[in-house]
Design a protein around this motif. Structure first.
Motif, mmCIF file in Angstrom:
data_model
loop_
_atom_site.group_PDB
_atom_site.id
_atom_site.type_symbol
_atom_site.label_atom_id
_atom_site.label_comp_id
_atom_site.label_asym_id
_atom_site.label_seq_id
_atom_site.Cartn_x
_atom_site.Cartn_y
_atom_site.Cartn_z
ATOM 1 N N SER A 21 -25.051 -3.150 -1.018
ATOM 2 C CA SER A 21 -23.949 -3.622 -0.185
ATOM 3 C C SER A 21 -22.676 -3.857 -1.004
ATOM 4 O O SER A 21 -21.565 -3.627 -0.502
ATOM 5 N N ALA A 22 -22.798 -4.318 -2.250
ATOM 6 C CA ALA A 22 -21.601 -4.539 -3.079
ATOM 7 C C ALA A 22 -20.873 -3.222 -3.332
ATOM 8 O O ALA A 22 -19.634 -3.164 -3.292
ATOM 9 N N GLU A 23 -21.633 -2.142 -3.572
ATOM 10 C CA GLU A 23 -21.011 -0.832 -3.785
ATOM 11 C C GLU A 23 -20.299 -0.347 -2.533
ATOM 12 O O GLU A 23 -19.178 0.190 -2.600
ATOM 13 N N HIS A 24 -20.955 -0.522 -1.391
ATOM 14 C CA HIS A 24 -20.327 -0.099 -0.142
ATOM 15 C C HIS A 24 -19.059 -0.908 0.127
ATOM 16 O O HIS A 24 -18.048 -0.353 0.579
ATOM 17 N N GLN A 25 -19.107 -2.209 -0.142
ATOM 18 C CA GLN A 25 -17.921 -3.028 0.097
ATOM 19 C C GLN A 25 -16.779 -2.626 -0.829
ATOM 20 O O GLN A 25 -15.612 -2.581 -0.407
ATOM 21 N N HIS A 26 -17.088 -2.310 -2.082
ATOM 22 C CA HIS A 26 -16.047 -1.842 -3.002
ATOM 23 C C HIS A 26 -15.417 -0.557 -2.470
ATOM 24 O O HIS A 26 -14.185 -0.391 -2.550
ATOM 25 N N PHE A 27 -16.238 0.346 -1.950
ATOM 26 C CA PHE A 27 -15.687 1.592 -1.399
ATOM 27 C C PHE A 27 -14.783 1.309 -0.210
ATOM 28 O O PHE A 27 -13.673 1.865 -0.113
ATOM 29 N N LEU A 28 -15.214 0.462 0.706
ATOM 30 C CA LEU A 28 -14.412 0.186 1.898
ATOM 31 C C LEU A 28 -13.104 -0.513 1.540
ATOM 32 O O LEU A 28 -12.054 -0.239 2.141
ATOM 33 N N ASP A 29 -13.148 -1.414 0.556
ATOM 34 C CA ASP A 29 -11.910 -2.051 0.095
ATOM 35 C C ASP A 29 -10.963 -1.008 -0.498
ATOM 36 O O ASP A 29 -9.748 -1.031 -0.251
ATOM 37 N N TRP A 30 -11.529 -0.102 -1.295
ATOM 38 C CA TRP A 30 -10.721 0.980 -1.886
ATOM 39 C C TRP A 30 -10.154 1.876 -0.796
ATOM 40 O O TRP A 30 -8.974 2.292 -0.869
ATOM 41 N N LEU A 31 -10.948 2.174 0.238
ATOM 42 C CA LEU A 31 -10.482 3.034 1.324
ATOM 43 C C LEU A 31 -9.316 2.380 2.064
ATOM 44 O O LEU A 31 -8.346 3.059 2.433
ATOM 45 N N CYS A 32 -9.397 1.085 2.297
ATOM 46 C CA CYS A 32 -8.273 0.376 2.921
ATOM 47 C C CYS A 32 -7.009 0.525 2.072
ATOM 48 O O CYS A 32 -5.909 0.756 2.608
ATOM 49 N N GLN A 33 -7.161 0.422 0.777
ATOM 50 C CA GLN A 33 -6.008 0.582 -0.117
ATOM 51 C C GLN A 33 -5.423 1.991 0.000
ATOM 52 O O GLN A 33 -4.196 2.173 0.002
ATOM 53 N N GLN A 34 -6.315 3.000 0.110
ATOM 54 C CA GLN A 34 -5.845 4.377 0.215
ATOM 55 C C GLN A 34 -5.148 4.632 1.552
ATOM 56 O O GLN A 34 -4.166 5.391 1.607
ATOM 57 N N ILE A 35 -5.640 4.037 2.614
ATOM 58 C CA ILE A 35 -4.991 4.191 3.922
ATOM 59 C C ILE A 35 -3.543 3.744 3.841
ATOM 60 O O ILE A 35 -2.637 4.408 4.366
ATOM 61 N N GLN A 36 -3.323 2.632 3.154
ATOM 62 C CA GLN A 36 -1.960 2.125 3.003
ATOM 63 C C GLN A 36 -1.170 2.943 1.990
ATOM 64 O O GLN A 36 -0.024 3.350 2.246
ATOM 65 N N ALA A 37 -1.760 3.227 0.831
ATOM 66 C CA ALA A 37 -1.044 3.945 -0.228
ATOM 67 C C ALA A 37 -0.667 5.359 0.193
ATOM 68 O O ALA A 37 0.414 5.861 -0.155
ATOM 69 N N GLN A 38 -1.545 6.022 0.955
ATOM 70 C CA GLN A 38 -1.282 7.386 1.403
ATOM 71 C C GLN A 38 -0.484 7.426 2.699
ATOM 72 O O GLN A 38 -0.132 8.507 3.171
ATOM 73 N N ASP A 39 -0.245 6.254 3.277
ATOM 74 C CA ASP A 39 0.502 6.148 4.535
ATOM 75 C C ASP A 39 -0.135 7.055 5.604
ATOM 76 O O ASP A 39 0.527 7.887 6.225
ATOM 77 N N ALA A 40 -1.421 6.871 5.813
ATOM 78 C CA ALA A 40 -2.187 7.745 6.714
ATOM 79 C C ALA A 40 -1.875 7.455 8.171
ATOM 80 O O ALA A 40 -1.680 6.305 8.573
ATOM 81 N N ASP A 41 -1.865 8.519 8.969
ATOM 82 C CA ASP A 41 -1.708 8.397 10.420
ATOM 83 C C ASP A 41 -3.058 8.337 11.120
ATOM 84 O O ASP A 41 -3.161 7.784 12.223
ATOM 85 N N GLY A 42 -4.070 8.927 10.500
ATOM 86 C CA GLY A 42 -5.387 8.962 11.122
ATOM 87 C C GLY A 42 -6.494 8.945 10.096
ATOM 88 O O GLY A 42 -6.318 9.396 8.953
ATOM 89 N N LEU A 43 -7.641 8.412 10.509
ATOM 90 C CA LEU A 43 -8.844 8.386 9.672
ATOM 91 C C LEU A 43 -9.961 9.056 10.448
ATOM 92 O O LEU A 43 -10.298 8.637 11.568
ATOM 93 N N LEU A 44 -10.547 10.115 9.883
ATOM 94 C CA LEU A 44 -11.637 10.861 10.504
ATOM 95 C C LEU A 44 -12.930 10.514 9.781
ATOM 96 O O LEU A 44 -13.064 10.780 8.580
ATOM 97 N N ILE A 45 -13.887 9.931 10.509
ATOM 98 C CA ILE A 45 -15.180 9.555 9.930
ATOM 99 C C ILE A 45 -16.235 10.451 10.564
ATOM 100 O O ILE A 45 -16.590 10.289 11.743
ATOM 101 N N ALA A 46 -16.750 11.421 9.783
ATOM 102 C CA ALA A 46 -17.564 12.508 10.335
ATOM 103 C C ALA A 46 -19.062 12.227 10.285
ATOM 104 O O ALA A 46 -19.862 13.081 9.908
ATOM 105 N N GLY A 47 -19.468 11.020 10.689
ATOM 106 C CA GLY A 47 -20.879 10.750 10.912
ATOM 107 C C GLY A 47 -21.621 10.109 9.773
ATOM 108 O O GLY A 47 -21.152 10.024 8.637
#
Length: 406
Positions: A21-47
């Protein structure tokens, strides 16, 4: 328009007895940072959001907390989620009335109209920019089960033919809806021919039968295909616009050398502008001693020489030993060699230098296990009747096998 493509999180997965769970949480925190840093309009989660159809409460909280945080840092973000073969479609869709209020769309089941026909329009989601203008349409097709696909008569494998037909129908409908300046992107959780598989951690998505689809099921006018299921990031058939982004974590030691990533997808008018990999940092190292099975004395010496830096997240370790004969004390010897080292011993993999009769029989059994039920049936039928089984029998067997997989 800028999208981020990710898949195969497998929240709740453990590596043998070790919680991740700690690894998954680190990834999700990093993903949130990337959403902001990349100024994303959409996030596609393919299953394959979750590792099992019945994930823990902690895994579900992690997922929903991420969705809330992602929208908080990027208020105009649209999120599209499809179910994978590990997910429960009903569980994913259960929170849909609430998630839609936060511009999050979840497709678990293939929706039906009152007459039982497939509601194609609900599989086609408009993607809007930050000004509310529809710039693209997302074709969101979850992992398809036998009951999800239209019936195709006179096909040797009606299930696989039905999957191909449904993809064609959805694309045809999207092409009718779009204007010349709008892009079509597709999400799918499936196995395309030519995709490299990690057999140690990717569950077969069809019990028996061919489970790989041709990349030709995608219309050339689809600008980008965001795929999930295979854990190795890769293009399909050397086509830049058809991609598996891969899993963000190594889910087994077979994936130790994978370059885990998400993909940034830039769309310009009605075409794909670029695809940029964004490497995911690895929180916990995964070590193999040795790279190939080696004699016990050599392995024990290598373990004693391991130089491991102090860390909050000790590395996972797989030990690979080649023996001349069984060694009952092998685990004790390995643990003694690791004494004083901060490491998590996941597995001791033992192989033998000389094959015994029992091992030969085991090898033959493993070879047999690799045959699909259809292949075993066809071999048996041919051995008795010296010809291939008739189409009607093959269809009946496929329906029986795919029905049992539901």
């Amino acid at each position: 328009m800028r999208l981020l493509h990710t898949s195969d999180w497998h929240l709740g997965q453990t590596l043998q007895q070790f919680d991740r769970s700690a690894e998954h949480q680190h990834f999700l925190d990093w993903l949130c940072q990337q959403i902001q840093a990349q100024d994303a309009d959409g996030l596609l989660i393919a299953g394959d959001v979750f590792d099992t159809a019945n994930p823990s409460a902690a895994a579900q909280k992690m997922f929903y907390r991420f969705l809330q945080q992602a929208r908080a840092i990027q208020p105009h973000l649209q999120i599209v989620v499809i179910a994978g073969n590990h997910d429960s479609p009903g569980r994913l869709e259960s929170a849909l009335p609430l998630l839609e209020q936060f511009n999050t769309h979840v497709i678990g089941f293939v929706p039906r109209l009152q007459d039982g026909s497939i509601d194609l329009d609900k599989l086609i989601l408009p993607l809007r920019d930050r000004h509310g203008v529809t710039r693209a349409f997302a074709l969101a097709l979850p992992f398809l089960r036998q009951s999800d696909v239209p019936r195709v008569e006179d096909a040797a494998d009606p299930y696989m033919a039905g999957i191909g037909l449904l993809y064609q129908q959805v694309q045809r409908r999207a092409l009718e809806l779009r204007t010349e300046d709008q892009v079509i992107v597709a999400l799918g959780h499936c196995h395309l021919i030519g995709g490299q598989v990690s057999a140690a951690s990717e569950r077969s998505i069809v019990i028996g039968g061919s489970e790989a689809l041709s990349a030709s099921i995608f219309d050339s006018r689809v600008a980008y295909v965001a795929l999930g299921h295979l854990h190795l990031a890769q293009q399909v058939s050397q086509q830049q616009h058809i991609r598996y982004c891969g899993s963000p974590l190594a889910l087994s030691f077979a994936e130790t050398e994978y370059l885990h990533q998400i993909l940034r997808v830039d769309l310009d008018c009605a075409q794909l502008a670029s695809v940029t990999p964004l490497p995911v940092p690895r929180t916990v190292p995964m070590l193999r001693v040795m790279p190939q099975p080696a004699p016990l004395a050599q392995v024990l010496e290598a373990l004693r020489q391991l130089d491991l830096p102090a860390t909050d997240y000790p590395p996972y370790l797989q030990v690979r030993v080649r023996l001349q004969e069984p060694e009952p004390a092998i685990r004790s010897l390995v643990e003694q060699a690791l004494e004083g080292k901060t490491v998590r011993l996941v597995r001791i993999e033992v192989s033998y230098a000389t094959a015994t009769r029992a091992q030969d029989e085991l090898s033959a059994t493993q070879e047999l296990a690799q045959l699909s039920p259809q292949e075993m049936f066809e071999r048996l039928y041919h051995s008795q009747y010296q010809e291939a089984p008739p189409l009607a029998l093959r269809q009946a067997l496929n329906e029986l096998i795919h029905g049992a997989a539901q």
